[in-house]
Design a protein around this motif. Sequence first.
Motif, PDB file in Angstrom:
ATOM      1  N   CYS A 138      30.442  57.706  51.150  1.00  0.00           N
ATOM      2  CA  CYS A 138      31.153  58.745  51.911  1.00  0.00           C
ATOM      3  C   CYS A 138      32.582  58.951  51.411  1.00  0.00           C
ATOM      4  O   CYS A 138      32.850  58.830  50.224  1.00  0.00           O
ATOM      5  CB  CYS A 138      31.101  58.420  53.410  1.00  0.00           C
ATOM      6  N   MET A 139      33.487  59.247  52.332  1.00  0.00           N
ATOM      7  CA  MET A 139      34.866  59.570  51.951  1.00  0.00           C
ATOM      8  C   MET A 139      35.551  58.390  51.252  1.00  0.00           C
ATOM      9  O   MET A 139      36.257  58.580  50.261  1.00  0.00           O
ATOM     10  CB  MET A 139      35.626  59.946  53.225  1.00  0.00           C
ATOM     11  N   ALA A 140      35.329  57.191  51.743  1.00  0.00           N
ATOM     12  CA  ALA A 140      35.979  56.013  51.146  1.00  0.00           C
ATOM     13  C   ALA A 140      35.538  55.851  49.691  1.00  0.00           C
ATOM     14  O   ALA A 140      36.354  55.550  48.810  1.00  0.00           O
ATOM     15  CB  ALA A 140      35.626  54.758  51.940  1.00  0.00           C
ATOM     16  N   GLY A 141      34.260  56.092  49.433  1.00  0.00           N
ATOM     17  CA  GLY A 141      33.734  55.978  48.076  1.00  0.00           C
ATOM     18  C   GLY A 141      34.300  57.045  47.158  1.00  0.00           C
ATOM     19  O   GLY A 141      34.648  56.781  46.005  1.00  0.00           O
ATOM     20  N   TYR A 142      34.431  58.265  47.696  1.00  0.00           N
ATOM     21  CA  TYR A 142      34.943  59.380  46.887  1.00  0.00           C
ATOM     22  C   TYR A 142      36.425  59.181  46.573  1.00  0.00           C
ATOM     23  O   TYR A 142      36.835  59.202  45.417  1.00  0.00           O
ATOM     24  CB  TYR A 142      34.722  60.699  47.658  1.00  0.00           C
ATOM     25  N   ILE A 143      37.198  58.965  47.632  1.00  0.00           N
ATOM     26  CA  ILE A 143      38.655  58.795  47.447  1.00  0.00           C
ATOM     27  C   ILE A 143      38.939  57.556  46.595  1.00  0.00           C
ATOM     28  O   ILE A 143      39.780  57.571  45.712  1.00  0.00           O
ATOM     29  CB  ILE A 143      39.379  58.673  48.812  1.00  0.00           C
ATOM     30  N   GLY A 144      38.213  56.484  46.881  1.00  0.00           N
ATOM     31  CA  GLY A 144      38.458  55.226  46.164  1.00  0.00           C
ATOM     32  C   GLY A 144      37.822  55.164  44.774  1.00  0.00           C
ATOM     33  O   GLY A 144      37.947  54.162  44.078  1.00  0.00           O
ATOM     34  N   GLN A 145      37.169  56.249  44.387  1.00  0.00           N
ATOM     35  CA  GLN A 145      36.523  56.320  43.064  1.00  0.00           C
ATOM     36  C   GLN A 145      35.702  55.067  42.776  1.00  0.00           C
ATOM     37  O   GLN A 145      35.865  54.404  41.749  1.00  0.00           O
ATOM     38  CB  GLN A 145      37.567  56.549  41.970  1.00  0.00           C
TER      39      GLN A 145
END
Length: 249
Positions: A138-145
Amino acid sequence: MTGKVEKHLLDKIKEDGCIHITLVDPDKSSGRDCAAIAYEAEKGGTAAIMVGGSTLAAKEDLDAAIQRINEKVNVPVILFPNGPMGVSRHADAIWFMSLLNSQNTYYIIDAQVISAPLVKRYGLEAIPMGYIIAGEGCMAGYIGQARLINYRHPELAVGYSLAAETLGMRFVYLEAGSGAREPIPPEMIGAVKKQLSVPLVVGGGIRSPKAASAASMAGADAIVTGTLVEEESQVKDKIGALVKAIKKA
Ligand code: 1GP
């Protein structure tokens, strides 16, 4: 050195077998009151409040939210930062975390280089944690690459978790991402728990007592939920049911 908040968490884990932690995101809470949610969550038996989110943009919102939460709850308030912006002097402690499976050194060590002097200046209790994102991310995976770990490869989660422990991190957080359709599967939790000596925190996509219980039975020492209580209705009852479902002692 083990600080007050870490001791509280370890004592609670020992007592209950598995504890619940409530995540509130000041950025998402427009129109919603984080402090009211935290207050109800505490009444439901949550062991701590985590504050943060991948897209938090305004430090003032974070500071204000924590101050409001502090007025209402007695359980510790722990920062869950997305970077230096997520550090607030008003919290009781900070997960001093490294996103171990990021492709970007910023999330592994650079953000921490900028944050550490602030943590020291504020006298915040830092709890070193290895943060690992699997599944949808989700967002954490996307933002955190993050190089997301596929649920079919629990051995990768085991490797990262053991690396965290071997590097001296005192907690490991297995994250599926906030709002994930599928939480971290029990097989992955079990494989990690079998090898790990430090407490294992699991979160992302856990919305029912059944899912929380499955994670607890598989070996989680702490369960984090956020989305479940984003709406302010029946927070105490929802958390209460989860807390009851995950208790092992
Ligand atoms: C996110 O694991 C947490 O960091 C919580 O996820 O919002 O899906 O409960 P949910």
